[in-house]
Design an enzyme around this catalytic site. Structure first.
Site, PDB file in Angstrom:
ATOM      1  N   HIS A 303       0.851  -1.195   0.000  1.00 54.78           N
ATOM      2  CA  HIS A 303       0.000   0.000   0.000  1.00 54.78           C
ATOM      3  C   HIS A 303       0.886   1.244   0.000  1.00 54.78           C
ATOM      4  O   HIS A 303       1.699   1.433   0.888  1.00 54.78           O
ATOM      5  CB  HIS A 303      -0.903  -0.007   1.235  1.00 54.78           C
ATOM      6  N   HIS A 387       3.251 -19.645 -14.806  1.00 51.22           N
ATOM      7  CA  HIS A 387       2.183 -18.841 -15.411  1.00 51.22           C
ATOM      8  C   HIS A 387       2.086 -17.493 -14.694  1.00 51.22           C
ATOM      9  O   HIS A 387       2.278 -17.412 -13.477  1.00 51.22           O
ATOM     10  CB  HIS A 387       0.836 -19.565 -15.330  1.00 51.22           C
ATOM     11  N   HIS A 391      -2.947  -8.170 -14.128  1.00 50.84           N
ATOM     12  CA  HIS A 391      -4.215  -7.454 -14.249  1.00 50.84           C
ATOM     13  C   HIS A 391      -4.330  -6.771 -15.607  1.00 50.84           C
ATOM     14  O   HIS A 391      -3.457  -5.984 -16.002  1.00 50.84           O
ATOM     15  CB  HIS A 391      -4.330  -6.422 -13.132  1.00 50.84           C
ATOM     16  N   HIS A 420      -8.270  -8.142 -24.748  1.00 48.74           N
ATOM     17  CA  HIS A 420      -8.847  -8.070 -26.087  1.00 48.74           C
ATOM     18  C   HIS A 420     -10.288  -8.574 -26.102  1.00 48.74           C
ATOM     19  O   HIS A 420     -11.172  -7.944 -26.712  1.00 48.74           O
ATOM     20  CB  HIS A 420      -7.990  -8.893 -27.056  1.00 48.74           C
ATOM     21  N   ASN A 424     -11.137  -4.390 -19.648  1.00 49.24           N
ATOM     22  CA  ASN A 424     -10.720  -4.306 -18.247  1.00 49.24           C
ATOM     23  C   ASN A 424     -11.950  -4.566 -17.379  1.00 49.24           C
ATOM     24  O   ASN A 424     -12.798  -3.700 -17.200  1.00 49.24           O
ATOM     25  CB  ASN A 424     -10.139  -2.924 -17.955  1.00 49.24           C
TER      26      ASN A 424
END
Length: 496
Positions: A303, A387, A391, A420, A424
């Site tokens: 944070h 993997h 985001h 794609h 988002n």
């Protein structure tokens, strides 16, 4: 003319030298213990059975000492197993797939923008430039209220979107796992920008008639990384509540947050954010060990809210005309980079092999003692994970992380293809990416997955999962009708 020195970069396979170094450092304990154990074994074989029997007889054991030793060993073992954290399993998850009626191709989006912003053609042109370079495709979806001209961002429409997304994801989760609503012990719903009364978690409790003693939580205002915050909260709750199930719902409701003003920094989210959601079932029950897909290994939260620039880089406010929107600062990528650096500094020692940690430490000492201008060593996180789920906040976010972490195109394929196909989708985007990897048949037992998300405040959160079993290609899910078309080539600019 003196003979030229050989080109060592070509004559010596530096790749194999590095592999040898990694093998040596990562297995140093085994390589040290094996000769010692062999020496002891040879010495035992040399003594013979009579000498060994003589040594055994020469030892004197006192009954009280044996009893005390046995008690001490039992006590230490009990304390260890009692204090050991419970294993958290991800049994399964489900992603919401919007209907085709909500699809927003580029032509539709731009036509609506021209009609809504007819008095400000420069804002329309700005949105077109952003959309051309966004990395989004023609099949992303917006909620029904945004399809009206002008949009209808009413409370009723927002609740309708929330019910459609959340209930659809929950129903799918129930079908996939066989979970009954009465079996849910913990419920966590996160949605950053839409926080009605009663809460979204109460809406879920009412819909499925959940138990009166359920522990429910509603997280809002925490941005696109709130999904991993919910996972962390669920983990902490499952540590203190044995034999329990936790359902986490991650979504973002677009309807009340579609900006209709002219400020460019506030128009940007209109071009990127799309509808989506996910429901995740976590459990600490041993009976779920076999059927669970993943095991939660680490959650690291960073944070940066103490810094004013970081705090305000994603900020909800009114523009000069009183219209509310999300203002994205031009410093966003730089702040995200700093947050990522802090996050991986904590994550690195938890996941990196000893070889990478040693190289990083040697470089750090060299920079401190010898030359501060030495280039810092970037650890190779590809040695720690198979993997990566980054985001899908936008093309720039994925590009920056691919560059900083030195990832290949295949490592960021899931993130780019999710952006794609779905746009988002905020905190739920990580689960569309996980589903993409599974749909491609790439997830194997023992594979490690790193989820990385950024959110307002400013936060960088990450989670590490380990695959519990080889996962068969799912027959349903958000990618079931299009996975064969992916990956697709995404040009730098799509001319509209």
């Amino acid at each position: 003319m003196p003979p030229m020195l050989p080109d060592f970069s070509n004559s010596i396979k530096l790749k194999y030298v590095k592999l040898g170094y990694q093998y040596l450092v990562n297995n140093i304990i085994i390589l040290t213990l094996v000769p010692v154990m062999l020496g002891i074994l040879l010495e035992v074989l040399r003594l013979g059975p009579e000498e060994l029997l003589g040594i055994w007889r020469s030892l004197h054991f006192d009954f009280v000492q044996v009893l005390c030793s046995a008690f001490l060993v039992t006590f230490i073992a009990t304390v260890y197993f009692m204090s050991k954290p419970r294993t958290i399993f991800l049994v399964d998850y489900a992603c919401y797939k919007p209907p085709v009626t909500c699809r927003v191709p580029f032509s539709t989006f731009m036509e609506h923008s021209r009609l809504i912003l007819k008095d400000n053609p420069k804002s329309v042109e700005f949105q077109m430039r952003i959309l051309e370079r966004s990395g989004l495709g023609e099949e992303t979806c917006l909620p029904p209220a945004i399809h009206y001209i002008p949009p209808k961002p009413t409370m009723e429409e927002a609740r309708g979107e929330a019910e459609l997304v959340i209930f659809s994801a929950m129903d799918s989760l129930f079908r996939k796992t066989g979970l009954k609503p009465r079996d849910i012990d913990i419920l966590i719903v996160n949605c950053s920008l839409f926080s009605p009364t009663p809460s979204l978690s109460a809406m879920v409790v009412n819909k499925y008639k959940l138990r009166s003693n359920i522990k429910s939580f509603n997280l809002s205002g925490m941005g696109c990384s709130a999904g991993l915050i919910s996972i962390d909260l669920a983990r902490d709750l499952l540590q203190i509540h044995p034999n329990s199930n936790a359902v986490v719902v991650s979504t973002e409701i677009i309807t009340p947050n579609y900006y209709q003003g002219n400020e460019r920094a506030m128009l940007l989210p209109n071009c990127l954010f799309r509808m989506g959601g996910a429901a995740i079932l976590l459990s600490n029950r041993r009976s779920d060990r076999r059927r669970a897909k993943y095991r939660l290994v680490h959650v690291v939260r960073t944070h940066k809210g103490s810094d004013d620039k970081a705090y305000r880089c994603v900020y909800e406010e009114e523009d000069r005309n009183g219209k509310v929107g999300i203002n994205l600062s031009k410093d966003l990528m730089a702040i995200a980079g700093e947050a990522l650096k802090s996050n991986i500094t904590t994550m690195g020692p938890l996941v990196l092999p000893a070889s990478e940690q040693l190289l990083f430490l040697m470089t750090l000492i060299g920079r401190k003692i010898f030359n501060p201008k030495w280039k810092p060593y970037i650890p190779d996180f590809k040695l720690a994970f198979e993997h990566f789920c980054i985001h899908a906040g936008g093309r720039a976010v994925i590009d920056e992380l691919q560059k900083n972490l030195q990832l290949s195109s295949e490592h960021v394929e899931a993130s780019r293809m999710t952006l794609h196909r779905f746009g988002n989708t905020s905190s739920s985007s990580l689960w569309y990416e996980m589903s993409y990897i599974e749909s491609k048949g790439r997830m194997r037992r023992g594979d490690r997955v790193w989820q990385i998300a950024f959110g307002s405040g400013f936060k960088c959160n990450s989670a590490v999962w380990k695959c519990n079993r080889s996962i068969k290609t799912p027959v349903d899910g958000p990618w079931d009708d299009c996975i064969d078309r992916y990956p697709v080539h995404i040009p730098e600019v799509v001319r509209l």
